[in-house]
Design a protein around this motif. Structure first.
Motif, short mmCIF file in Angstrom:
data_model
loop_
_atom_site.label_atom_id
_atom_site.label_comp_id
_atom_site.label_asym_id
_atom_site.label_seq_id
_atom_site.Cartn_x
_atom_site.Cartn_y
_atom_site.Cartn_z
N LEU A 167 26.92 -2.12 54.19
CA LEU A 167 26.13 -1.57 55.28
C LEU A 167 26.84 -1.77 56.62
CD1 LEU A 167 23.35 -0.19 55.26
CD2 LEU A 167 22.38 -2.36 56.05
N ARG A 168 26.88 -0.69 57.42
CA ARG A 168 27.50 -0.77 58.74
C ARG A 168 26.69 0.04 59.75
NH1 ARG A 168 32.17 2.51 58.93
NH2 ARG A 168 31.44 3.68 60.73
N ARG A 169 26.51 -0.56 60.94
CA ARG A 169 25.80 0.16 62.00
C ARG A 169 26.49 -0.09 63.33
NH1 ARG A 169 24.11 3.64 64.89
NH2 ARG A 169 21.90 4.11 65.29
N ASP A 170 26.91 1.01 63.97
CA ASP A 170 27.58 0.94 65.27
C ASP A 170 26.69 1.52 66.35
OD1 ASP A 170 29.87 -0.05 64.00
OD2 ASP A 170 30.63 1.97 63.62
N ARG A 217 29.63 -3.05 67.13
CA ARG A 217 29.34 -3.02 65.70
C ARG A 217 28.27 -4.09 65.42
NH1 ARG A 217 33.86 -1.56 61.57
NH2 ARG A 217 33.33 0.36 62.69
N ALA A 218 27.04 -3.66 65.29
CA ALA A 218 25.92 -4.59 65.12
C ALA A 218 25.82 -5.12 63.70
CB ALA A 218 24.60 -3.90 65.49
N VAL A 219 26.17 -4.29 62.72
CA VAL A 219 26.16 -4.69 61.32
C VAL A 219 27.48 -4.26 60.71
CG1 VAL A 219 25.01 -4.45 59.09
CG2 VAL A 219 23.65 -4.42 61.19
N ASP A 220 28.17 -5.20 60.08
CA ASP A 220 29.55 -4.95 59.64
C ASP A 220 29.73 -5.32 58.17
OD1 ASP A 220 32.24 -4.52 59.46
OD2 ASP A 220 32.83 -6.08 60.88
N ASP A 221 29.70 -4.31 57.29
CA ASP A 221 29.99 -4.48 55.86
C ASP A 221 29.08 -5.53 55.21
OD1 ASP A 221 31.32 -3.90 53.51
OD2 ASP A 221 32.84 -5.46 53.82
N VAL A 222 27.78 -5.37 55.37
CA VAL A 222 26.80 -6.31 54.80
C VAL A 222 26.41 -5.86 53.40
CG1 VAL A 222 24.41 -7.12 54.97
CG2 VAL A 222 25.91 -7.13 56.98
N LEU A 273 13.89 2.88 59.47
CA LEU A 273 13.66 3.19 60.88
C LEU A 273 14.96 3.41 61.64
CD1 LEU A 273 10.85 0.58 61.63
CD2 LEU A 273 10.60 3.02 61.15
N ASP A 274 16.08 3.19 60.99
CA ASP A 274 17.39 3.42 61.59
C ASP A 274 18.32 3.89 60.48
OD1 ASP A 274 19.45 3.55 63.36
OD2 ASP A 274 19.43 1.43 63.94
N THR A 275 19.38 4.55 60.87
CA THR A 275 20.32 5.11 59.88
C THR A 275 21.68 4.43 60.01
OG1 THR A 275 19.21 7.25 60.05
CG2 THR A 275 21.38 7.22 59.03
N PRO A 276 22.24 3.95 58.91
CA PRO A 276 23.55 3.29 58.99
C PRO A 276 24.68 4.30 59.18
CG PRO A 276 22.84 3.45 56.71
CD PRO A 276 21.69 3.96 57.54
N ASN A 277 25.78 3.83 59.74
CA ASN A 277 26.98 4.66 59.86
C ASN A 277 27.74 4.72 58.55
OD1 ASN A 277 26.68 3.27 62.83
ND2 ASN A 277 27.34 5.40 62.95
N CYS A 279 19.09 -17.53 50.35
CA CYS A 279 19.23 -17.20 51.76
C CYS A 279 20.53 -16.43 51.98
CB CYS A 279 19.20 -18.46 52.63
SG CYS A 279 20.54 -19.62 52.32
N ALA A 280 20.55 -15.71 53.10
CA ALA A 280 21.75 -14.97 53.52
C ALA A 280 22.01 -15.31 54.97
CB ALA A 280 21.54 -13.46 53.34
N ILE A 281 23.21 -15.77 55.27
CA ILE A 281 23.57 -16.19 56.63
C ILE A 281 24.45 -15.12 57.26
CG2 ILE A 281 24.71 -17.96 58.01
CD1 ILE A 281 24.04 -19.97 55.84
N ILE A 282 23.99 -14.58 58.40
CA ILE A 282 24.71 -13.51 59.09
C ILE A 282 25.08 -13.96 60.50
CG2 ILE A 282 22.55 -12.45 59.91
CD1 ILE A 282 23.93 -9.72 59.58
N GLU A 283 26.25 -13.60 60.94
CA GLU A 283 26.73 -13.95 62.29
C GLU A 283 27.65 -12.84 62.78
OE1 GLU A 283 27.99 -15.67 65.84
OE2 GLU A 283 26.21 -15.90 64.62
N GLN A 284 27.39 -12.36 63.99
CA GLN A 284 28.18 -11.30 64.60
C GLN A 284 28.30 -10.08 63.69
OE1 GLN A 284 31.87 -13.15 65.74
NE2 GLN A 284 30.94 -14.35 67.37
N GLY A 285 27.19 -9.77 63.01
CA GLY A 285 27.12 -8.58 62.18
C GLY A 285 27.68 -8.72 60.79
#
Length: 327
Positions: free
Chosen positions: A9-12, A17-22, A52-56, A204-210
């Motif tokens: 998953l990626r969202r720019d 880049r708010a979400v990077d290869d999740v 509610l949002d669409t990924p890139n 759990c899933a730990i996310i940082e800087q997308g």
């Protein structure tokens, strides 16, 4: 097959880049804690999962259907509770829930039965005739959760549901979420209150800087992050007349023992960090180490008055995985 599968998953947003290869998975009947500091990408990811949002880029599959390609098919399966919820000030709890039940397409007896069932589950029946504007924050959270449950979704996406709640309200919310998981629902929940998540989450899933840094059970994340099995012991003494000499002798003895990597004084106790390099050995290596260390201390005449195993927790996992990454 997992109920929810998230891949690449990626969202720019422009240059950001708010979400990077999740990528992660969530099975039915389990609770996954989504952890990260402000701006890490938690809410953006959850909004994408709520359609509610669409990924890139990337793909999300829920119960075999693509959220990206066929959002209308998956929306009835999703219950989304944002971090900022709203209620109408001039309606009662019953009117509020009935309005949304109609919006979900429920009719007649089925609607009345479903609204009553949700109010009973969330403990709102005694408040059904009360205006939503007169409710406490904890009760408003219950109403928001009730609205999320009206259409009986398979996946619950809850963004900071415990934020601002008092201790009793948090405990009650935790009990409700555990009951929902026991009913077979998958729950994705984000929170800054790590101790709260640790008590209810299966993984759990730990996310940082997308970017997703780690996923899995807390113990597995700690072992994966450090490359070794880790444990902590806590020992307290009764120094008596010897005073500081007891602390110095105990610390020296402990540091001479195998698997002891660090000894730190905390108040009236010593915290002992153990590492089993090369992975978990056969048998209970923590118990074996604890028994040996206690025997060494007692044999040397150190006046031990308490000796315990400190469970590594979600805060430990978060701090270890994000070490050097969090600004």
């Amino acid at each position: 097959m997992s109920l929810l599968e998230v891949k690449g998953l990626r969202r720019d947003y422009g240059a950001l880049r708010a979400v990077d290869d999740v990528s992660f998975e969530l099975e039915a009947g389990t609770i996954l804690g989504f952890i990260g500091p402000n701006g890490a990408g938690k809410s953006t990811t959850m909004r994408i999962l709520a359609t509610l949002d669409t990924p890139n880029a990337g793909q999300v599959t829920l119960d075999g259907h693509s959220l990206v390609d066929t959002p209308d098919k998956v929306r009835p399966l999703i219950g989304y509770m944002p971090d900022r919820y709203g209620t109408y000030d001039d309606v009662t709890v019953l009117e509020f829930l009935d309005f949304f039940a109609r919006a979900y397409g429920l009719q007649g007896r089925a609607r009345a039965k479903r609204v009553a069932s949700v109010m009973e589950f969330t403990g709102l029946i005694p408040l059904q005739d009360k205006l939503t504007s007169a409710l406490s924050k904890g009760m408003k959270q219950r109403v928001a959760l009730g609205r999320t449950l009206l259409h009986d979704p398979k996946l619950l996406i809850l963004d900071e549901p415990a934020d601002g709640l008092d201790p009793r309200a948090r405990i009650e919310l935790r009990e409700l979420l555990r009951a929902l998981a026991d009913q077979g629902k998958a729950v994705l929940i984000s929170s800054h209150i790590l101790t709260e998540l640790a008590e209810i989450c299966d993984t759990c899933a730990i996310i940082e800087q997308g970017r997703l840094l780690a996923t899995g059970k807390v113990a597995d994340i700690l072992a994966q992050a450090s490359g070794t099995a880790v444990a902590e012991l806590v020992v307290r003494f009764f120094p008596g007349e010897e005073g500081e000499a007891v602390w110095a002798r105990a610390e020296r003895l402990l540091l001479e023992q195998p698997r002891v990597k660090q000894v730190a004084r905390e108040g009236d106790a010593l915290r002992i960090r153990l590492e089993n390099e090369g992975g978990a050995a056969a048998g209970n290596w923590v118990d074996e180490s604890a028994a040996r260390l206690l025997a060494v201390l007692v044999g040397a005449g150190v006046p031990v008055c308490a000796f315990s195993h400190r469970e590594r927790n979600l805060e430990d996992a978060f701090m270890h995985v994000t070490k050097g990454r969090v600004a």
